[in-house]
Scaffold this motif. Structure first.
Motif, PDB file in Angstrom:
ATOM      1  N   UNK A 176      59.535   6.651   1.564  1.00 26.51           N
ATOM      2  CA  UNK A 176      58.348   6.927   2.381  1.00 26.51           C
ATOM      3  C   UNK A 176      57.868   8.360   2.155  1.00 26.51           C
ATOM      4  N   UNK A 177      58.791   9.309   2.122  1.00 26.86           N
ATOM      5  CA  UNK A 177      58.418  10.693   1.874  1.00 26.86           C
ATOM      6  C   UNK A 177      57.829  10.896   0.497  1.00 26.86           C
ATOM      7  N   UNK A 178      58.382  10.212  -0.497  1.00 28.12           N
ATOM      8  CA  UNK A 178      57.885  10.343  -1.862  1.00 28.12           C
ATOM      9  C   UNK A 178      56.514   9.699  -2.034  1.00 28.12           C
ATOM     10  N   UNK A 179      56.291   8.560  -1.397  1.00 26.12           N
ATOM     11  CA  UNK A 179      54.990   7.908  -1.497  1.00 26.12           C
ATOM     12  C   UNK A 179      53.884   8.811  -0.968  1.00 26.12           C
ATOM     13  N   UNK A 180      54.169   9.550   0.090  1.00 27.02           N
ATOM     14  CA  UNK A 180      53.154  10.460   0.619  1.00 27.02           C
ATOM     15  C   UNK A 180      52.898  11.625  -0.330  1.00 27.02           C
ATOM     16  N   UNK A 181      53.803  11.838  -1.290  1.00 23.01           N
ATOM     17  CA  UNK A 181      53.643  12.891  -2.301  1.00 23.01           C
ATOM     18  C   UNK A 181      53.205  12.310  -3.651  1.00 23.01           C
ATOM     19  N   UNK A 182      52.788  11.042  -3.635  1.00 19.96           N
ATOM     20  CA  UNK A 182      52.281  10.339  -4.820  1.00 19.96           C
ATOM     21  C   UNK A 182      53.338  10.085  -5.896  1.00 19.96           C
ATOM     22  N   UNK A 183      54.598  10.018  -5.492  1.00 15.08           N
ATOM     23  CA  UNK A 183      55.677   9.633  -6.400  1.00 15.08           C
ATOM     24  C   UNK A 183      55.805   8.120  -6.313  1.00 15.08           C
ATOM     25  N   UNK A 184      55.904   7.452  -7.458  1.00 17.97           N
ATOM     26  CA  UNK A 184      55.895   5.993  -7.489  1.00 17.97           C
ATOM     27  C   UNK A 184      57.180   5.364  -7.999  1.00 17.97           C
ATOM     28  N   UNK A 185      58.101   6.159  -8.556  1.00 18.16           N
ATOM     29  CA  UNK A 185      59.333   5.607  -9.127  1.00 18.16           C
ATOM     30  C   UNK A 185      60.497   6.538  -8.797  1.00 18.16           C
ATOM     31  N   UNK A 186      61.628   5.938  -8.409  1.00 13.33           N
ATOM     32  CA  UNK A 186      62.879   6.678  -8.274  1.00 13.33           C
ATOM     33  C   UNK A 186      63.812   6.149  -9.349  1.00 13.33           C
ATOM     34  N   UNK A 187      64.385   7.041 -10.123  1.00 14.54           N
ATOM     35  CA  UNK A 187      65.332   6.679 -11.175  1.00 14.54           C
ATOM     36  C   UNK A 187      66.715   7.156 -10.743  1.00 14.54           C
TER      37      UNK A 187
END
Length: 182
Positions: free
Chosen positions: A92-103
């Motif tokens: 959720x935190x990453x989506x608000x920062x426009x991150x779309x993938x976690x590796x």
């Protein structure tokens, strides 16, 4: 009562892995890069004022990617769903920062806080990439299934479904009951 919160660089020295004792220094380059880009470098879960789990992230090679650098849940809290909660909060935190993938690097044999078990990664939605050790969680696809167009259509159909009255409880007489001879 459990509480999720974002981790800052100042908190890192007090967050040692309960399995290997690893502590990430606040001047670690990837942690500094994460805090600079997102304002935080991970998520922690506290239960009764004690840290029960931690997930740390670093920016990936491109702006839309993050790398899982560390994840652990205290031994007495394993299988409580805390790992999944950590991943959901980070997502959720990453989506608000426009991150779309976690590796993430997963492991089958040498499980450490830097390489979580492959079964854990698979259970929370990661898929295996080209390499047997690299796993990825596509946040766009995961979120779209629940909150995007498909989710809206599903909620619409649920709202249109006719409401049926509840069945009588405990052997109460219903209109379907038939009586046999006396």
């Amino acid at each position: 009562m459990s509480r999720l919160s974002m981790v800052t660089l100042a908190e890192l020295p007090g967050l040692a892995c309960p399995y290997c004792g690893r502590v990430v220094a606040p001047d670690t380059p990837w942690a500094v890069a994460a805090a600079t880009r997102w304002g935080w470098c991970g998520v922690k879960l506290t239960v009764d004022d004690h840290v029960a789990g931690l997930l740390l992230l670093a920016p990936g090679e491109d702006a839309g990617q993050a790398m899982l650098m560390c994840v652990w849940v205290r031994p007495d809290s394993v299988r409580s769903g805390y790992g999944k909660q950590l991943v959901q909060a980070a997502s959720a935190g990453l989506l608000s920062r426009k991150v779309r993938v976690i590796v993430a690097q997963g492991s089958r044999r040498t499980v450490r806080c830097q390489t979580p078990p492959r079964d854990f990664l698979k259970a929370i939605g990661f898929t295996r990439g080209l390499d047997d050790r690299l796993w990825r969680l596509d946040l766009d696809r995961t979120v779209a299934e629940k909150s995007g167009v498909l989710g809206m259509v599903g909620r619409l159909f649920e709202s249109l479904r006719p409401v049926t009255p509840p069945e009588p409880a405990g052997g109460a007489i219903s209109g379907r009951a038939t009586r046999t001879g006396s």
